[in-house]
Design a protein around this motif. Structure first.
Motif, PDB file in Angstrom:
ATOM      1  N   GLU A  62       0.841  -1.251  -0.048  1.00 31.49           N
ATOM      2  CA  GLU A  62       0.019   0.089   0.182  1.00 31.49           C
ATOM      3  C   GLU A  62       0.835   1.413  -0.138  1.00 31.49           C
ATOM      4  N   GLY A  63       1.847   1.182   0.714  1.00 29.19           N
ATOM      5  CA  GLY A  63       2.902   2.327   0.675  1.00 29.19           C
ATOM      6  C   GLY A  63       3.666   2.737  -0.650  1.00 29.19           C
ATOM      7  N   ASP A  64       3.894   1.471  -1.276  1.00 26.62           N
ATOM      8  CA  ASP A  64       4.647   1.568  -2.535  1.00 26.62           C
ATOM      9  C   ASP A  64       3.665   2.201  -3.510  1.00 26.62           C
ATOM     10  N   ASP A  65       2.277   1.652  -3.259  1.00 28.53           N
ATOM     11  CA  ASP A  65       0.982   2.225  -4.387  1.00 28.53           C
ATOM     12  C   ASP A  65       1.034   3.753  -4.160  1.00 28.53           C
ATOM     13  N   ARG A  66       1.218   4.144  -2.881  1.00 32.06           N
ATOM     14  CA  ARG A  66       1.065   5.601  -2.928  1.00 32.06           C
ATOM     15  C   ARG A  66       2.296   6.445  -3.056  1.00 32.06           C
ATOM     16  N   GLY A  67       3.355   5.639  -3.424  1.00 34.33           N
ATOM     17  CA  GLY A  67       4.652   6.382  -3.629  1.00 34.33           C
ATOM     18  C   GLY A  67       5.393   6.628  -2.675  1.00 34.33           C
ATOM     19  N   PHE A  68       5.302   6.093  -1.178  1.00 33.00           N
ATOM     20  CA  PHE A  68       5.908   6.182  -0.391  1.00 33.00           C
ATOM     21  C   PHE A  68       7.265   5.334  -0.334  1.00 33.00           C
ATOM     22  N   PRO A  69       8.483   5.835  -0.039  1.00 29.97           N
ATOM     23  CA  PRO A  69       9.594   5.264  -0.309  1.00 29.97           C
ATOM     24  C   PRO A  69       9.825   3.894   0.684  1.00 29.97           C
ATOM     25  N   GLY A  70      10.200   2.792  -0.057  1.00 29.00           N
ATOM     26  CA  GLY A  70      10.102   1.491   0.702  1.00 29.00           C
ATOM     27  C   GLY A  70      11.478   1.088   1.434  1.00 29.00           C
ATOM     28  N   HIS A  71      12.091   1.858   2.037  1.00 26.95           N
ATOM     29  CA  HIS A  71      13.334   1.592   2.759  1.00 26.95           C
ATOM     30  C   HIS A  71      13.114   0.487   3.831  1.00 26.95           C
ATOM     31  N   HIS A  72      14.143  -0.288   3.869  1.00 24.38           N
ATOM     32  CA  HIS A  72      14.070  -1.316   5.092  1.00 24.38           C
ATOM     33  C   HIS A  72      14.995  -0.608   6.126  1.00 24.38           C
ATOM     34  N   TYR A  73      14.253  -0.690   7.445  1.00 27.72           N
ATOM     35  CA  TYR A  73      14.528  -0.289   8.662  1.00 27.72           C
ATOM     36  C   TYR A  73      14.830  -1.374   9.511  1.00 27.72           C
ATOM     37  N   ASN A  74      15.833  -1.318  10.444  1.00 27.25           N
ATOM     38  CA  ASN A  74      16.112  -2.456  11.605  1.00 27.25           C
ATOM     39  C   ASN A  74      15.436  -1.969  12.784  1.00 27.25           C
ATOM     40  N   TYR A  78       8.325   6.165  14.086  1.00 22.06           N
ATOM     41  CA  TYR A  78       7.124   6.697  14.160  1.00 22.06           C
ATOM     42  C   TYR A  78       7.143   8.018  13.447  1.00 22.06           C
ATOM     43  N   LEU A  79       6.170   8.587  12.692  1.00 19.78           N
ATOM     44  CA  LEU A  79       5.979  10.045  11.889  1.00 19.78           C
ATOM     45  C   LEU A  79       5.920  10.982  12.866  1.00 19.78           C
ATOM     46  N   SER A  80       6.559  11.938  12.956  1.00 24.78           N
ATOM     47  CA  SER A  80       6.174  13.073  14.032  1.00 24.78           C
ATOM     48  C   SER A  80       6.084  14.491  13.086  1.00 24.78           C
ATOM     49  N   THR A  89      13.857   6.715  16.668  1.00 28.83           N
ATOM     50  CA  THR A  89      12.611   5.984  16.221  1.00 28.83           C
ATOM     51  C   THR A  89      11.568   7.042  15.731  1.00 28.83           C
ATOM     52  N   LEU A  90      11.687   8.536  16.060  1.00 30.15           N
ATOM     53  CA  LEU A  90      10.993   9.527  15.451  1.00 30.15           C
ATOM     54  C   LEU A  90      11.342  10.256  14.299  1.00 30.15           C
ATOM     55  N   ILE A  91      10.705  10.007  13.149  1.00 28.64           N
ATOM     56  CA  ILE A  91      11.077  10.631  12.039  1.00 28.64           C
ATOM     57  C   ILE A  91      10.512  11.962  12.013  1.00 28.64           C
ATOM     58  N   ALA A 106       8.689  14.829   2.485  1.00 24.67           N
ATOM     59  CA  ALA A 106       7.928  15.808   3.273  1.00 24.67           C
ATOM     60  C   ALA A 106       6.436  15.805   2.722  1.00 24.67           C
ATOM     61  N   GLU A 107       6.144  15.397   1.526  1.00 25.68           N
ATOM     62  CA  GLU A 107       4.859  15.181   0.925  1.00 25.68           C
ATOM     63  C   GLU A 107       4.258  13.795   1.490  1.00 25.68           C
ATOM     64  N   HIS A 108       5.061  12.949   1.227  1.00 27.69           N
ATOM     65  CA  HIS A 108       4.485  11.391   1.657  1.00 27.69           C
ATOM     66  C   HIS A 108       4.249  11.246   3.027  1.00 27.69           C
ATOM     67  N   GLN A 109       5.127  11.897   3.885  1.00 26.87           N
ATOM     68  CA  GLN A 109       5.015  11.897   5.129  1.00 26.87           C
ATOM     69  C   GLN A 109       3.842  12.535   5.616  1.00 26.87           C
ATOM     70  N   GLU A 110       3.726  13.741   5.368  1.00 28.40           N
ATOM     71  CA  GLU A 110       2.482  14.704   5.564  1.00 28.40           C
ATOM     72  C   GLU A 110       1.111  13.950   5.228  1.00 28.40           C
ATOM     73  N   ALA A 111       0.928  13.425   3.955  1.00 26.74           N
ATOM     74  CA  ALA A 111       0.005  12.679   3.654  1.00 26.74           C
ATOM     75  C   ALA A 111      -0.125  11.369   4.348  1.00 26.74           C
ATOM     76  N   ALA A 112       0.658  10.682   4.812  1.00 25.20           N
ATOM     77  CA  ALA A 112       0.607   9.554   5.749  1.00 25.20           C
ATOM     78  C   ALA A 112      -0.093   9.930   7.206  1.00 25.20           C
ATOM     79  N   ARG A 113       0.608  10.963   7.667  1.00 22.60           N
ATOM     80  CA  ARG A 113       0.208  11.626   8.984  1.00 22.60           C
ATOM     81  C   ARG A 113      -1.342  12.069   8.834  1.00 22.60           C
ATOM     82  N   LYS A 114      -1.718  12.680   7.641  1.00 16.22           N
ATOM     83  CA  LYS A 114      -2.997  12.964   7.515  1.00 16.22           C
ATOM     84  C   LYS A 114      -4.089  11.989   7.542  1.00 16.22           C
ATOM     85  N   ASP A 115      -3.662  10.926   6.709  1.00 18.41           N
ATOM     86  CA  ASP A 115      -4.432   9.679   6.737  1.00 18.41           C
ATOM     87  C   ASP A 115      -4.775   9.158   8.037  1.00 18.41           C
TER      88      ASP A 115
END
Length: 136
Positions: A62-74, A78-80, A89-91, A106-115
């Motif tokens: 779902e994130g890839d479909d929205r264009g959110f970068p699919g980086h792998h984190y260990n 959380y988006l803040s 842990t707070l991006i 910034a655009e994708h993070q804002e969209a995810a936060r608004k969702d």
């Protein structure tokens, strides 16, 4: 059942239910406890569990479909929005993005936060108990 749902939906106290539903305080409290236990029993396996590989794959897709970068984190993160201290842990959002990459992030993070805000806002508007403390 009516007493339990009214307490959860409107966040009303047990005293108000006495006149509306015409049951005693102890009965209303017991009804709420039994209702919550039943909901947990029915939905625990599906919703109150840790995500499995299929859930994570679906969320990443779902994130890839929205264009959110699919980086792998260990570790989890959380988006803040800049109101929290700097922790790994707070991006934090980029307040003044200068490059195209930063603008897109910034655009994708804002969209995810608004969702998340919209979904939680709907939840709060329909279930008043989420806004304040439970009044058993």
């Amino acid at each position: 059942m009516i007493a339990a749902v009214r307490m959860l939906t409107y966040g009303c106290s047990v005293d108000i239910l006495d006149e509306y539903v015409q049951i005693g305080e102890s009965t209303a409290i017991e009804s709420l406890k039994r209702f919550c236990d039943a909901v947990i029993e029915v939905f625990e396996k599906q919703y109150l569990r840790k995500p499995n590989k299929d859930d994570i794959a679906r969320l990443l897709q779902e994130g890839d479909d929205r264009g959110f970068p699919g980086h792998h984190y260990n570790m989890g993160y959380y988006l803040s929005d800049g109101i929290y201290p700097q922790y790994a842990t707070l991006i934090q959002t980029i307040s003044q993005p200068s490059s195209i990459k930063e603008k897109i992030f910034a655009e994708h993070q804002e969209a995810a936060r608004k969702d998340m805000e919209r979904a939680f806002g709907v939840f709060q508007s329909r279930w008043q108990i989420v806004k304040g403390p439970a009044r058993i």
